[in-house]
Motif scaffolding. Structure first.
Motif, PDB file in Angstrom:
ATOM      1  N   ALA A 208       0.835  -1.207   0.000  1.00 20.59           N
ATOM      2  CA  ALA A 208       0.000   0.000   0.000  1.00 20.59           C
ATOM      3  C   ALA A 208       0.870   1.258   0.000  1.00 20.59           C
ATOM      4  O   ALA A 208       0.578   2.228  -0.714  1.00 20.59           O
ATOM      5  CB  ALA A 208      -0.928  -0.003   1.211  1.00 20.59           C
ATOM      6  N   ASP A 209       1.928   1.269   0.807  1.00 24.64           N
ATOM      7  CA  ASP A 209       2.850   2.399   0.818  1.00 24.64           C
ATOM      8  C   ASP A 209       3.487   2.587  -0.555  1.00 24.64           C
ATOM      9  O   ASP A 209       3.599   3.711  -1.065  1.00 24.64           O
ATOM     10  CB  ASP A 209       3.966   2.163   1.835  1.00 24.64           C
ATOM     11  CG  ASP A 209       3.514   2.337   3.274  1.00 24.64           C
ATOM     12  OD1 ASP A 209       2.312   2.501   3.505  1.00 24.64           O
ATOM     13  OD2 ASP A 209       4.383   2.296   4.170  1.00 24.64           O
ATOM     14  N   ARG A 210       3.925   1.505  -1.153  1.00 30.26           N
ATOM     15  CA  ARG A 210       4.607   1.577  -2.444  1.00 30.26           C
ATOM     16  C   ARG A 210       3.697   2.167  -3.512  1.00 30.26           C
ATOM     17  O   ARG A 210       4.115   3.021  -4.306  1.00 30.26           O
ATOM     18  CB  ARG A 210       5.105   0.186  -2.851  1.00 30.26           C
ATOM     19  CG  ARG A 210       6.224  -0.352  -1.962  1.00 30.26           C
ATOM     20  CD  ARG A 210       6.476  -1.839  -2.218  1.00 30.26           C
ATOM     21  NE  ARG A 210       7.373  -2.423  -1.239  1.00 30.26           N
ATOM     22  CZ  ARG A 210       8.632  -2.786  -1.480  1.00 30.26           C
ATOM     23  NH1 ARG A 210       9.144  -2.633  -2.685  1.00 30.26           N
ATOM     24  NH2 ARG A 210       9.378  -3.311  -0.532  1.00 30.26           N
ATOM     25  N   ARG A 211       2.469   1.698  -3.544  1.00 31.33           N
ATOM     26  CA  ARG A 211       1.529   2.241  -4.539  1.00 31.33           C
ATOM     27  C   ARG A 211       1.286   3.722  -4.298  1.00 31.33           C
ATOM     28  O   ARG A 211       1.237   4.531  -5.241  1.00 31.33           O
ATOM     29  CB  ARG A 211       0.206   1.472  -4.485  1.00 31.33           C
ATOM     30  CG  ARG A 211       0.287   0.055  -5.026  1.00 31.33           C
ATOM     31  CD  ARG A 211      -1.112  -0.495  -5.298  1.00 31.33           C
ATOM     32  NE  ARG A 211      -1.937  -0.513  -4.103  1.00 31.33           N
ATOM     33  CZ  ARG A 211      -2.079  -1.564  -3.303  1.00 31.33           C
ATOM     34  NH1 ARG A 211      -1.410  -2.687  -3.569  1.00 31.33           N
ATOM     35  NH2 ARG A 211      -2.866  -1.509  -2.250  1.00 31.33           N
ATOM     36  N   HIS A 212       1.125   4.092  -3.025  1.00 24.48           N
ATOM     37  CA  HIS A 212       0.848   5.484  -2.665  1.00 24.48           C
ATOM     38  C   HIS A 212       1.967   6.410  -3.140  1.00 24.48           C
ATOM     39  O   HIS A 212       1.722   7.409  -3.827  1.00 24.48           O
ATOM     40  CB  HIS A 212       0.675   5.586  -1.151  1.00 24.48           C
ATOM     41  CG  HIS A 212       0.490   6.976  -0.640  1.00 24.48           C
ATOM     42  ND1 HIS A 212      -0.733   7.615  -0.655  1.00 24.48           N
ATOM     43  CD2 HIS A 212       1.371   7.862  -0.086  1.00 24.48           C
ATOM     44  CE1 HIS A 212      -0.597   8.832  -0.147  1.00 24.48           C
ATOM     45  NE2 HIS A 212       0.664   9.002   0.206  1.00 24.48           N
ATOM     46  N   TYR A 213       3.201   6.081  -2.783  1.00 24.47           N
ATOM     47  CA  TYR A 213       4.311   6.962  -3.126  1.00 24.47           C
ATOM     48  C   TYR A 213       4.628   6.921  -4.620  1.00 24.47           C
ATOM     49  O   TYR A 213       5.003   7.947  -5.205  1.00 24.47           O
ATOM     50  CB  TYR A 213       5.548   6.609  -2.297  1.00 24.47           C
ATOM     51  CG  TYR A 213       5.374   6.935  -0.822  1.00 24.47           C
ATOM     52  CD1 TYR A 213       5.048   8.227  -0.411  1.00 24.47           C
ATOM     53  CD2 TYR A 213       5.526   5.953   0.151  1.00 24.47           C
ATOM     54  CE1 TYR A 213       4.888   8.524   0.936  1.00 24.47           C
ATOM     55  CE2 TYR A 213       5.369   6.250   1.491  1.00 24.47           C
ATOM     56  CZ  TYR A 213       5.040   7.538   1.879  1.00 24.47           C
ATOM     57  OH  TYR A 213       4.873   7.839   3.210  1.00 24.47           O
ATOM     58  N   ALA A 214       4.488   5.762  -5.253  1.00 26.15           N
ATOM     59  CA  ALA A 214       4.737   5.683  -6.691  1.00 26.15           C
ATOM     60  C   ALA A 214       3.785   6.598  -7.454  1.00 26.15           C
ATOM     61  O   ALA A 214       4.180   7.245  -8.441  1.00 26.15           O
ATOM     62  CB  ALA A 214       4.610   4.244  -7.177  1.00 26.15           C
TER      63      ALA A 214
END
Length: 309
Positions: A208-214
């Motif tokens: 979830a963090d990765r998708r958010h920041y990407a």
């Protein structure tokens, strides 16, 4: 110098670190936080402000935005006024073509605090935020009570030249006319390298963090701004050497390194630039301290900012 209250508080974080870190995800800031876009120093900064009491400024690093600080901000807002900007060019802040040297960005922070009518604050920083934080603190020493830096070097300070030789820091030198074209549409692939390689356990940096920041780093101008942060390092080193020539910092400094990342080197860096440094290593953590060991990291910061002046 070591304050007994700081040491007592840091002992608590070691207990917290003994328990497995939960895999978290980016959460929205509580509704009690105001979200503002504040124009200062030729840029508009996206800022979250919440709580009352002594001010504390939280400065994020590369690969993230001010959103990374939500768990710490919620803890500190109980008795602090918490100020969380997205740095120039990153997150939802403006993305000008220039101004990515850290001295200019330190002036962004000074202007932000002027607008918020904050005369003095604690500063807590991570990664690129360390560099912006140092420039702000070094130029505005009377405005900072305590300074926390987490797991990243400061250009031109301490063993900077040796640190630059590490092959893990290839991205410091990644440049050229095609760099933005190479990562356009592949922002997630590029950022995954950092989230994976700099973690003690990549699973702790959640999907979830990765998708958010990407998504945020895929916004127009964001990758250009990110590359510009690194391209400014030579200028940052010159500016920091000039700051250091004015004398070392004298306010209390907490230098935190992840055991599997910067470790005790964080304190080595800051002892070259400050006279009152407490070093701390967070066990079982890589670079992403707020994601990998949030309880221990929050406990460390809380104990430090709560210590008597």
């Amino acid at each position: 110098m070591r304050n007994p209250l700081v040491l007592a508080g840091l002992a608590l974080l070691l207990m917290a670190a003994a328990t497995p870190a939960a895999v978290g995800q980016v959460k929205p800031f509580p509704p009690s936080f105001q979200t503002r876009d504040i124009a200062t120093n030729g840029v508009t900064l996206h800022v979250r402000v919440g709580g009352t009491g002594p001010a504390v400024v939280l400065l994020h690093g590369y690969g993230e935005t001010g959103d990374m600080w939500e768990p710490l901000a919620v803890e500190l807002m109980r008795d602090h006024r918490v100020i969380v900007p997205d740095l120039r060019g990153l997150g939802l802040s403006g993305k000008p073509a220039t101004g990515y040297d850290k001295k200019t960005q330190g002036q962004d922070i000074a202007g932000l605090l002027d607008t918020l009518k904050v005369d003095r604050a604690d500063v807590v920083a991570h990664d690129i935020g360390n560099m912006v934080g140092y420039a702000f603190v070094a130029e505005h020493r009377d405005r900072v009570r305590r300074f926390v830096l987490m797991d990243a070097p400061v250009p031109g300070i301490g063993p900077w030249d040796e640190i630059l030789k590490s092959p893990m820091l290839w991205h410091f030198h990644f440049g050229g006319p095609d760099m933005e074209r190479l990562v356009a549409g592949r922002e997630r692939i590029y950022l995954d390298r950092f989230w994976n390689d700099f973690s003690a356990d990549p699973r702790r940096f959640s999907e979830a963090d990765r998708r958010h920041y990407a998504r945020l780093y895929a916004l127009p101008g964001a990758m250009h701004a990110g590359f510009a942060q690194f391209a400014a390092f030579d200028q940052d080193a010159r500016d920091n050497q000039a700051f250091l020539a004015q004398g070392k910092l004298t306010m209390p400094v907490l230098a935190i390194g992840g055991e599997k990342s910067f470790g005790p080197t964080m304190a080595v860096v800051m002892r070259a630039a400050a006279t009152n440094v407490t070093g701390l290593v967070i066990p079982d953590a890589g670079h992403w301290l707020m994601e990998e060991q949030p309880k221990a990291t929050i406990a460390a910061v809380r104990a430090f900012v709560d210590a008597a002046p």
